[in-house]
Design an enzyme around this catalytic site. Structure first.
Site, short mmCIF file in Angstrom:
data_model
loop_
_atom_site.label_atom_id
_atom_site.label_comp_id
_atom_site.label_asym_id
_atom_site.label_seq_id
_atom_site.Cartn_x
_atom_site.Cartn_y
_atom_site.Cartn_z
N ASN A 91 0.83 -1.21 0.00
CA ASN A 91 0.00 0.00 0.00
C ASN A 91 0.87 1.25 0.00
O ASN A 91 2.01 1.23 0.46
CB ASN A 91 -0.94 0.00 1.21
CG ASN A 91 -1.84 -1.22 1.24
OD1 ASN A 91 -2.07 -1.86 0.20
ND2 ASN A 91 -2.31 -1.59 2.42
N HIS A 139 5.85 -0.67 -2.69
CA HIS A 139 5.44 0.04 -3.91
C HIS A 139 5.56 1.55 -3.74
O HIS A 139 4.92 2.30 -4.48
CB HIS A 139 3.99 -0.34 -4.26
CG HIS A 139 3.85 -1.75 -4.76
ND1 HIS A 139 2.66 -2.45 -4.71
CD2 HIS A 139 4.76 -2.61 -5.30
CE1 HIS A 139 2.85 -3.66 -5.21
NE2 HIS A 139 4.11 -3.78 -5.57
N1 APR Z 1 -9.90 -7.29 5.23
C1 APR Z 1 -8.97 -8.10 4.64
N2 APR Z 1 -8.91 -8.31 3.30
C2 APR Z 1 -9.83 -7.69 2.54
C3 APR Z 1 -10.82 -6.83 3.07
C4 APR Z 1 -10.84 -6.65 4.47
N3 APR Z 1 -11.75 -5.87 5.07
N4 APR Z 1 -11.58 -6.37 2.03
C5 APR Z 1 -11.06 -6.91 0.90
N5 APR Z 1 -10.02 -7.71 1.20
C6 APR Z 1 -9.17 -8.49 0.30
C7 APR Z 1 -9.82 -8.90 -1.00
O1 APR Z 1 -10.50 -10.16 -0.84
C8 APR Z 1 -8.59 -9.03 -1.92
O2 APR Z 1 -8.07 -10.35 -1.88
O3 APR Z 1 -8.09 -7.64 -0.08
C9 APR Z 1 -7.58 -8.06 -1.34
C10 APR Z 1 -7.34 -6.83 -2.20
O4 APR Z 1 -6.77 -7.25 -3.41
P1 APR Z 1 -6.29 -6.15 -4.47
O5 APR Z 1 -7.35 -5.14 -4.66
O6 APR Z 1 -5.79 -6.93 -5.66
O7 APR Z 1 -5.08 -5.41 -3.74
P2 APR Z 1 -3.57 -5.89 -3.60
O8 APR Z 1 -3.49 -7.37 -3.45
O9 APR Z 1 -2.96 -5.06 -2.56
O10 APR Z 1 -2.95 -5.46 -5.03
C11 APR Z 1 -1.56 -5.62 -5.17
O11 APR Z 1 -1.70 -4.56 -7.33
O12 APR Z 1 -2.58 -2.95 -8.68
C12 APR Z 1 -1.48 -3.28 -7.93
O13 APR Z 1 0.06 -1.79 -7.01
C13 APR Z 1 -1.23 -2.30 -6.82
O14 APR Z 1 -0.28 -2.74 -4.64
C14 APR Z 1 -1.29 -3.13 -5.56
C15 APR Z 1 -1.05 -4.54 -6.06
#
Ligand code: APR
Length: 257
Positions: free
Chosen positions: A106, A123
């Site tokens: 994040n 990132h």
């Molecule tokens: N608590 C825990 N997990 C949660 C919650 C919650 N309240 N709400 C959603 N999630 C989970 C979702 O199920 C999903 O698996 O958080 C995850 C979010 O996934 P992404 O949106 O893909 O985010 P992330 O995994 O951080 O993405 C990685 O992708 O686009 C790039 O640079 C961006 O850092 C990012 C990277």
């Protein structure tokens, strides 16, 4: 992968109590309860902005003003967000000597705002702007005005110091994160869909180095069956808060600090 029958939260607390040197790997899901949308899933940012059009280095070089439309929204939303109970819980676990570092994908700065001291920003972060021509750095809050595209002293358009698709992970962050993954006793994987490399490779590095991998996510991911030793279906704030409680007030089988 354990979960299901026994209480996976108690199992995770036992692992944290028995094995020192836990490290957390967090994704956008940990900040959802702070009002910051995740990237994927129903309300995800990538549902509104095509990442190939708005989140690649190539797109930024081609149309910086267009990319700044998405970046402005991210900076504004993050600017109004506060840490939630999950960020606070990880900070508490660091003070308890349970968690020694947070590796976060994040860019919202909420782990530091919650008091976590060792945070590896895999990132980058939105607090800084960088010139991709002369490499000069600026504080976002001193150089960016909402609705405007910030310029460097050299006249070129500035970019937030975050990793866009097509950019390398800052070497110090990548090296520190891999070292933490290789040497931790437990890797707490919280709120990530584990779809973006090289961040999503860290749980496997930890597992292959002997760590126990605990995954906290309302939805299973590609890690759940293949890498996670314990999968806890739930929200970050609820589960992290419960872990802190079990470790502060241990009952038989959960150890404590
Ligand atoms: N608590 C825990 N997990 C949660 C919650 C919650 N309240 N709400 C959603 N999630 C989970 C979702 O199920 C999903 O698996 O958080 C995850 C979010 O996934 P992404 O949106 O893909 O985010 P992330 O995994 O951080 O993405 C990685 O992708 O686009 C790039 O640079 C961006 O850092 C990012 C990277």
């Amino acid at each position: 992968m354990r979960g299901g029958g026994s209480d996976p939260v108690r199992e995770a607390a036992r692992l944290l109590a028995e094995r020192r040197n836990a490290v957390a790997l967090t994704g956008a899901g940990i900040s959802v309860e702070s009002g910051i949308p995740s990237f994927r899933g129903a309300q995800g940012l990538w549902g509104k902005y095509d990442p190939m059009e708005y989140a690649t280095l190539h797109a930024f070089m081609r149309s910086p003003g267009k990319v700044w439309e998405m970046l402005s929204e991210m900076i504004s939303v993050c600017g109004f967000a506060s840490p939630n109970a999950a960020h606070a819980g990880l900070s508490a676990l660091e003070k308890m000597g349970v968690v020694r570092a947070v590796i976060t994908q994040n860019v919202d700065g909420l782990h530091q705002a919650a008091g976590s001291r060792r945070v590896i920003e895999y990132h980058g972060n939105l607090d800084e702007l960088i010139c991709v021509y002369c490499w000069k750095l600026f504080e976002t809050r001193k150089r960016w005005v909402i609705g405007e595209v910030p310029l460097c002293d050299c006249g070129q358009i500035l970019k937030p110091n975050v990793v866009l698709f097509g950019e390398p992970i800052p070497w110090p962050a990548q090296e520190q994160a891999e070292e933490e993954a290789r040497t931790c006793g437990v890797l707490l994987v919280i709120g990530t869909s584990a779809q973006v490399s090289p961040a999503c490779d860290l749980p496997r590095i930890a597992k292959e180095s002997g760590a126990a991998v605990v995954e906290i996510n309302p939805e299973p991911t590609q890690l759940t069956r293949s890498v996670a030793d314990v999968y806890i279906p739930g929200t970050a704030s609820d589960i992290v808060t419960r872990l802190v409680g079990l470790l502060k007030h241990p009952s038989p089988g959960t150890g404590g600090h």
